[in-house]
Enzyme design. Structure first.
Site, PDB file in Angstrom:
ATOM      1  N   THR A 389     -38.197  43.107 -11.672  1.00  0.00           N
ATOM      2  CA  THR A 389     -38.717  41.987 -12.453  1.00  0.00           C
ATOM      3  C   THR A 389     -40.232  41.953 -12.338  1.00  0.00           C
ATOM      4  O   THR A 389     -40.807  42.497 -11.401  1.00  0.00           O
ATOM      5  CB  THR A 389     -38.102  40.669 -11.929  1.00  0.00           C
ATOM      6  OG1 THR A 389     -36.692  40.735 -12.094  1.00  0.00           O
ATOM      7  CG2 THR A 389     -38.602  39.452 -12.656  1.00  0.00           C
ATOM      8  N   THR A 407     -37.701  40.887 -17.095  1.00  0.00           N
ATOM      9  CA  THR A 407     -36.857  41.597 -16.119  1.00  0.00           C
ATOM     10  C   THR A 407     -35.961  42.634 -16.766  1.00  0.00           C
ATOM     11  O   THR A 407     -35.586  42.487 -17.940  1.00  0.00           O
ATOM     12  CB  THR A 407     -35.972  40.578 -15.360  1.00  0.00           C
ATOM     13  OG1 THR A 407     -35.187  41.269 -14.391  1.00  0.00           O
ATOM     14  CG2 THR A 407     -35.032  39.831 -16.276  1.00  0.00           C
ATOM     15  N   SER A 453     -29.796  33.199 -13.790  1.00  0.00           N
ATOM     16  CA  SER A 453     -31.013  33.858 -13.309  1.00  0.00           C
ATOM     17  C   SER A 453     -31.647  33.042 -12.196  1.00  0.00           C
ATOM     18  O   SER A 453     -31.386  31.843 -12.057  1.00  0.00           O
ATOM     19  CB  SER A 453     -31.998  33.979 -14.478  1.00  0.00           C
ATOM     20  OG  SER A 453     -33.259  34.377 -14.011  1.00  0.00           O
ATOM     21  N   SER A 454     -32.490  33.708 -11.417  1.00  0.00           N
ATOM     22  CA  SER A 454     -33.304  33.003 -10.422  1.00  0.00           C
ATOM     23  C   SER A 454     -34.750  32.864 -10.899  1.00  0.00           C
ATOM     24  O   SER A 454     -35.576  32.297 -10.189  1.00  0.00           O
ATOM     25  CB  SER A 454     -33.331  33.789  -9.110  1.00  0.00           C
ATOM     26  OG  SER A 454     -32.043  33.931  -8.603  1.00  0.00           O
ATOM     27  N   GLY A 475     -38.214  39.128  -7.560  1.00  0.00           N
ATOM     28  CA  GLY A 475     -37.616  39.258  -6.225  1.00  0.00           C
ATOM     29  C   GLY A 475     -36.262  38.592  -6.119  1.00  0.00           C
ATOM     30  O   GLY A 475     -35.911  38.055  -5.061  1.00  0.00           O
ATOM     31  N   GLY A 476     -35.512  38.614  -7.221  1.00  0.00           N
ATOM     32  CA  GLY A 476     -34.141  38.117  -7.179  1.00  0.00           C
ATOM     33  C   GLY A 476     -34.048  36.695  -6.663  1.00  0.00           C
ATOM     34  O   GLY A 476     -34.831  35.828  -7.061  1.00  0.00           O
TER      35      GLY A 476
HETATM   36  N1  GLU Z   1     -32.316  39.570 -12.517  1.00  0.00           N
HETATM   37  C1  GLU Z   1     -32.838  38.635 -11.600  1.00  0.00           C
HETATM   38  C2  GLU Z   1     -32.762  37.230 -12.151  1.00  0.00           C
HETATM   39  O1  GLU Z   1     -32.818  37.043 -13.318  1.00  0.00           O
HETATM   40  C3  GLU Z   1     -34.229  38.936 -11.186  1.00  0.00           C
HETATM   41  C4  GLU Z   1     -34.317  40.254 -10.511  1.00  0.00           C
HETATM   42  C5  GLU Z   1     -35.508  40.436  -9.610  1.00  0.00           C
HETATM   43  O2  GLU Z   1     -36.411  39.666  -9.562  1.00  0.00           O
HETATM   44  O3  GLU Z   1     -35.562  41.424  -8.898  1.00  0.00           O
HETATM   45  O4  GLU Z   1     -32.641  36.324 -11.391  1.00  0.00           O
END
Ligand code: GLU
Length: 570
Positions: A389, A407, A453-454, A475-476
């Site tokens: 992301t 992302t 999503s985060s 960063g998920g």
């Molecule tokens: N796919 C994740 C999300 O939408 C973000 C992935 C990442 O930041 O590494 O929450």
């Protein structure tokens, strides 16, 4: 001589002192508005930031520049984001108005809650899911860009593509960090012949750092979309080809169709705004858990005077961990695509509710496990770690801000390369398990649904209504935590931007506490253990925040010191 007391006793005294002090915002702009004469771009790669600055210099506004950055990142940071994925756009007008556009990927219409279950009825392994078309959602970034441009763009659409096309045609230099991704994620990056040919030599070794890379296939794709608009991606021959390549890669019964691609819509959504001390914090609502999680984490900390508890004090990190636990418990249960399930957004960020939740935070011991605070059938879902992301921020010379997170989910997404760009693996953000404890999981797979999503593109306004900062991260699941940490560092601690992003991160999923490896937090592990945090460990976290702060002296931006990120002035 200073009397010796136990660490726990010391912490509890320190915390008690803090809790009784009145909560007071540290930075309250009272002087005349900052004079913004030139815009600024903060992005995870300086070449992408420069692309945005070039567009600002040509008379473009924050929306134009943000689109140019998104496109340039597709070229120079292919591991993290691009037109094969999706994103969220949060725009703050100089008048304080906020709007958001949801460009999150969608599941094919044929998808069912059993999407990620194997023949034995059990969830298939995560890696297997990533490396298959099952993980690929209909990309949303270009539809988002087209919608944002239709509403707010100033320069012609095609001009926004020029910097990215130039980079793809004339070349960009592979950085050490970019090469490290190619080493670590080779199985994904080289999964397609096109990806292997672009980034690896004949022996399958990643090309050396400093190699001048070009991506003519991507340059041609971008030229086509620059000329033909969003149609040239989603409709006709292009849309059918995209559907075919994804469907070909997907188990026969689950194929995406050309209609799934052409029907994709980026959706304007109401922003989710709440308060932290005297500040208004606005961000992205469902399908993102970003804004609610940031607002809950901050809101539950509001009764503590954090200006007295700084980053060198384990007491702050204890409170930060406890507040996260509560916020993430609600996130797990309730957050999903609001078009498919009811998400109680207003209740989750209600001030009284957060005050009640905050009362569960004890000054001198951990709650160990947090339960969600609202009653509901317990939908739940685990989310795997992520690392693909990019967040960027633009503030233009009239003070309009765009905070945009883009992302492809994991490094190099699904690994499937099409027309020079990687297709995402965003559907693995869904819960693989359709139900838990006999109840359906809110974030289960459904046809046309967007995975939770985060991502937390965020804008913060001061008590006088003026923009104070624009921030977001990659960063998920750590994203809301990184954003909350950045806001506390600027608002409560008054740190300059570069120092704010250097503050370490502590992430507290469920009953564990993960402190950023190599940071000062490692030395605080015994102090956290003394407060009852039994499972504390140091790990390298995937951290990458970008921010611009509006100060009385003008704009100050920074990229994360852990990344190649940079902020460049117009
Ligand atoms: N796919 C994740 C999300 O939408 C973000 C992935 C990442 O930041 O590494 O929450």
């Amino acid at each position: 001589m200073v009397p010796r007391i136990s660490l726990a006793a010391f912490l509890s005294l320190a915390l008690a002192a803090c809790a009784t002090a009145p909560a007071s915002p540290t930075v309250v702009p009272t002087a005349p508005p900052a004079i913004i004469s030139k815009g600024m771009v903060s992005a995870a790669d300086p070449r992408a930031a420069q692309a945005g600055v070039d567009v600002l210099r040509q008379g473009g506004n924050a929306t134009d520049a943000a689109i140019a950055v998104m496109l340039a990142l597709t070229v120079v940071e292919p591991q993290s984001s691009g037109i094969g994925g999706g994103g969220f756009y949060v725009r703050g007008g100089a008048d304080g108005s906020v709007e958001t556009i949801d460009g999150r990927e969608t599941a094919p219409s044929a998808a069912t809650p059993r999407w990620f279950l194997g023949p034995d009825g059990k969830p298939i392994p995560f890696k297997q899911a990533v490396a298959s078309g099952l993980s690929i959602g209909v990309p949303g970034n270009l539809a988002l860009a087209a919608e944002a441009h239709r509403r707010h763009g100033k320069l012609a659409w095609a001009r926004l593509f020029e910097p990215a096309i130039r980079l793809a045609r004339q070349g960009w230099t592979l950085s050490e960090r970019g090469r490290a991704f190619l080493v670590r994620s080779k199985a994904t990056a080289a999964r397609s012949k096109a990806g292997a040919a672009l980034f690896y030599d004949a022996k399958g070794e990643p090309l050396p750092a400093e190699t001048l890379l070009t991506n003519p296939a991507l340059a041609s794709t971008l030229e086509r979309i620059a000329k033909g608009g969003r149609k040239a991606f989603y409709e006709g021959e292009a849309g059918s080809q995209l559907a075919e390549i994804i469907a070909f890669d997907t188990q026969a019964s689950n194929g995406v169709t050309a209609r799934d691609i052409s029907a994709y819509q980026a959706k304007p959504r109401d922003p989710v705004c709440g308060t932290y001390r005297a500040y208004r914090v606005c961000g992205m609502g469902p399908p993102s858990s970003g804004a609610t999680t940031v607002l809950a984490t901050l809101g539950q900390l509001e009764r503590f005077d954090l200006s007295q508890l700084r980053a060198d004090n384990p007491a702050f990190w204890h409170l930060f961990a406890e507040s996260q636990r509560l916020a993430y418990a609600d996130r797990e249960r309730f957050l999903a695509d609001g078009d498919f399930v009811t998400v109680p957004v207003a209740k989750l960020i209600d001030r009284e509710y957060l005050t009640r939740r905050s009362a569960l935070i004890s000054l001198d011991s951990t709650m160990v496990k947090a339960e969600p605070g609202l009653e509901a059938p317990p939908p739940d879902g685990a989310e795997p770690p992520e690392n693909g992301t990019s967040h960027f921020v633009v503030i233009d010379s009239v003070g309009t801000a765009v905070s945009y997170t883009s992302t492809i989910e994991g490094p190099f997404g699904s690994g499937l390369m099409h027309e020079g760009f990687y297709l995402n693996n965003e559907l693995t953000d869904f819960s693989f398990e359709p139900e838990k404890g006999g109840a359906p999981v809110a974030n289960r797979v459904q046809g046309g649904k967007r995975p939770r999503s985060s991502m937390a593109p965020t804008l913060v306004y001061g008590p006088d209504g003026r923009l104070v900062l624009a921030i977001g991260a990659a960063g998920g699941q750590t994203i809301p935590v990184q954003v909350a940490r950045g806001i506390i560092a600027v608002i409560d601690w008054g740190l300059p931007v570069s120092e704010a992003l250097a503050v370490p991160v502590l992430f507290a999923p469920e009953d564990t506490v993960i402190v950023e490896k190599g940071s000062a937090l490692e030395s605080m592990i015994p102090a956290l253990q003394a407060l009852g945090h039994a499972k504390v460990a140091a790990f390298a976290l995937p951290l990458k925040t970008n921010v611009i702060v509006v100060t009385l002296g003008g704009l100050q931006g920074a990229g994360d010191p852990r990344s190649e990120g940079a902020a460049i002035s117009e």
